[in-house]
Design an enzyme around this catalytic site. Structure first.
Site, mmCIF file in Angstrom:
data_model
loop_
_atom_site.group_PDB
_atom_site.id
_atom_site.type_symbol
_atom_site.label_atom_id
_atom_site.label_comp_id
_atom_site.label_asym_id
_atom_site.label_seq_id
_atom_site.Cartn_x
_atom_site.Cartn_y
_atom_site.Cartn_z
ATOM 1 N N HIS A 55 0.830 -1.243 -0.079
ATOM 2 C CA HIS A 55 0.052 0.042 0.025
ATOM 3 C C HIS A 55 0.880 1.223 -0.029
ATOM 4 O O HIS A 55 1.835 1.168 0.618
ATOM 5 C CB HIS A 55 -0.765 -0.065 1.360
ATOM 6 C CG HIS A 55 -1.902 1.082 1.489
ATOM 7 N ND1 HIS A 55 -1.530 2.266 1.896
ATOM 8 C CD2 HIS A 55 -3.145 1.047 0.875
ATOM 9 C CE1 HIS A 55 -2.558 3.342 1.855
ATOM 10 N NE2 HIS A 55 -3.435 2.363 1.019
ATOM 11 N N ARG A 95 1.055 3.532 1.637
ATOM 12 C CA ARG A 95 1.741 4.139 2.861
ATOM 13 C C ARG A 95 2.714 3.444 3.441
ATOM 14 O O ARG A 95 3.415 3.784 4.643
ATOM 15 C CB ARG A 95 0.377 4.041 3.920
ATOM 16 C CG ARG A 95 0.528 4.575 5.325
ATOM 17 C CD ARG A 95 0.895 5.996 5.481
ATOM 18 N NE ARG A 95 1.328 6.272 6.703
ATOM 19 C CZ ARG A 95 2.230 6.126 7.379
ATOM 20 N NH1 ARG A 95 3.409 5.778 6.776
ATOM 21 N NH2 ARG A 95 2.776 6.428 8.697
ATOM 22 N N LYS A 96 3.018 2.099 2.776
ATOM 23 C CA LYS A 96 4.141 1.421 3.316
ATOM 24 C C LYS A 96 5.400 1.880 2.648
ATOM 25 O O LYS A 96 5.591 2.813 1.722
ATOM 26 C CB LYS A 96 3.902 -0.014 3.135
ATOM 27 C CG LYS A 96 2.392 -0.306 3.599
ATOM 28 C CD LYS A 96 2.194 -0.244 5.011
ATOM 29 C CE LYS A 96 0.615 -0.100 5.176
ATOM 30 N NZ LYS A 96 -0.005 -1.036 6.208
ATOM 31 N N ILE A 97 6.538 1.124 2.923
ATOM 32 C CA ILE A 97 8.038 1.381 2.483
ATOM 33 C C ILE A 97 8.061 1.389 0.948
ATOM 34 O O ILE A 97 8.553 2.427 0.351
ATOM 35 C CB ILE A 97 8.961 0.469 3.141
ATOM 36 C CG1 ILE A 97 9.160 1.149 4.697
ATOM 37 C CG2 ILE A 97 10.046 0.504 2.412
ATOM 38 C CD1 ILE A 97 10.073 2.400 4.856
#
Ligand SMILES: *Cc1c(COP(=O)(O)O)cnc(C)c1O
Length: 381
Positions: free
Chosen positions: A179, A181-183
């Protein structure tokens, strides 16, 4: 002055090129790029098998299934996590049982898990919260002899290490999120990594309606092979469009981690000198990717967490409340866990906030955040 975002994915021309190549190829659903992304991911994370899926939530569902979690079982989860962690056990008819977390790392520990084990416990979902590696060895030392599977929820963990290896490498099974929002990101997307070939095989079938022959393989033959449906499955496939982006993103991972850790070091240097603020840090035995750079706000800092959020917002800096707690959401009201039932989780959730940190953040943007923390403390920046 423009707004400082809390997170921004790092995407460039290479992703655009990879996408247009897939579109030109005429094959956009799960196919060769998904297989290549899985191979690259397994290599990078030192995992034996990798199975790409449509999200980490889907990965959690399949991980529980292949680990044999069933109706009536209990699965220990942190409440202090994104809600998908707590929801997944219900998908297989099991009951999530909340355990509290460590006040420093925000992760489950053998002590907090042991308190809630029962005869029905079949699995534990151990989260690398905000990228901070969970102490997996001590959890496995508790769970393995009891026949309890530890599933590592490494949704936020790409690029973090534990005992000198990538997180997830020491787990029977781990799940990952792509997603934004992740790294690293594929828009939406997830991965399962596992040491068990049979678990990987079953997950591969379950993500594709439990077809005995994959759609990509059927497409490859002129006279399509007759397929069989071996059990009730799902459509949790990743597309080749997503995987092509994922391959490029994975190549960026080392650079992303290096930059994030540099920014984190600068934040920490200032924050540790401000009375009443505490910053997330590497735990013993591991390194974090600082997927969420969070700070705890307490006495004698003059503002409480919500006031500090408002102060940052007034300066056009977008910070976020700390990690949520699932047990205080309406979806879990039926468990009847009143205030104070998971004191550490509640304290961290209510007194932490996540500061802006992303690959293309400028030094000037970071300086604005630091100066806002200083003016909030009453100091001159
Ligand atoms: C984001 C997140 C998930 C869910 O990931 P999706 O890919 O959005 O389904 C699960 N667990 C944790 C700990 C997360 O942070």
């Amino acid at each position: 002055m423009s707004r400082v975002n809390v997170m921004q994915p790092w995407l460039g021309r290479e992703e655009v090129a990879a996408l247009s190549e897939v579109i030109s190829s005429g094959w956009i659903a799960q196919g060769p790029r998904v297989a290549a992304f899985e191979a690259d991911f397994a290599r990078m994370q030192q995992a034996e098998h990798a199975v790409a899926v449509s999200s980490c939530t889907a990965a959690l569902h399949l991980a529980l299934k292949v680990a044999g979690v069933r109706l009536g079982d209990e699965v220990v989860v942190p409440s202090f996590s994104f809600i998908a962690t707590a929801n997944a056990p219900t998908y297989v008819g099991a009951q999530p049982v909340f355990a509290d977390v460590d006040p420093v790392t925000g992760n489950l520990t053998a002590r907090t898990v042991e308190k809630v084990l029962s005869e029905r416990t079949r699995a534990v979902i151990a989260v690398d919260q905000g990228g901070v590696p969970v102490a997996l060895d001590e959890l496995r030392a508790l769970c393995d002899p009891r026949g309890i599977v530890v599933i590592e929820d490494a949704a936020c963990g790409a690029g973090s290490t534990y005992l000198e290896r990538p997180v997830g490498a020491g787990a029977e099974i781990a799940v990952w999120s792509f997603h934004p929002r992740k790294i690293i990101t594929t828009g939406e997307g997830g991965m399962i990594t596992t040491a068990h070939a049979d678990w990987a095989d079953r997950a591969r079938r379950l993500r594709e309606h439990s077809m005995s022959v994959s759609a990509a393989d059927r497409h490859g033959s002129t006279l399509a092979q007759l397929e069989e449906y071996t059990e009730i499955g799902f459509n949790y496939r990743m597309t080749d469009l997503q995987a092509a982006v994922g391959i490029v993103q994975l190549g960026r991972l080392p650079e992303i981690i290096e930059r994030r850790r540099q920014f984190a070091e600068v934040y920490t240097k200032y924050i540790n000198d401000i009375d009443g603020l505490r910053a997330v840090a590497d735990p013993s035995g591991g390194t974090t990717n600082f997927q969420s750079y969070w700070i705890e706000v307490g006495d004698p800092y003059p503002l409480d967490r919500d006031d500090l959020l408002a102060h940052l917002a007034s300066l056009d800096i977008s910070a976020r409340r700390g990690i949520m707690t699932a047990h205080r959401q309406p979806a879990y009201a039926h468990q009847g866990l009143g205030p104070g039932s998971l004191p550490v989780s509640e304290h961290l959730s209510d007194n932490t906030l996540i500061l802006p940190l992303f690959h293309e953040m400028s030094v000037g943007e970071q300086a604005r955040v630091i100066s806002a923390l200083l003016t909030g403390s009453g100091d001159k920046p």
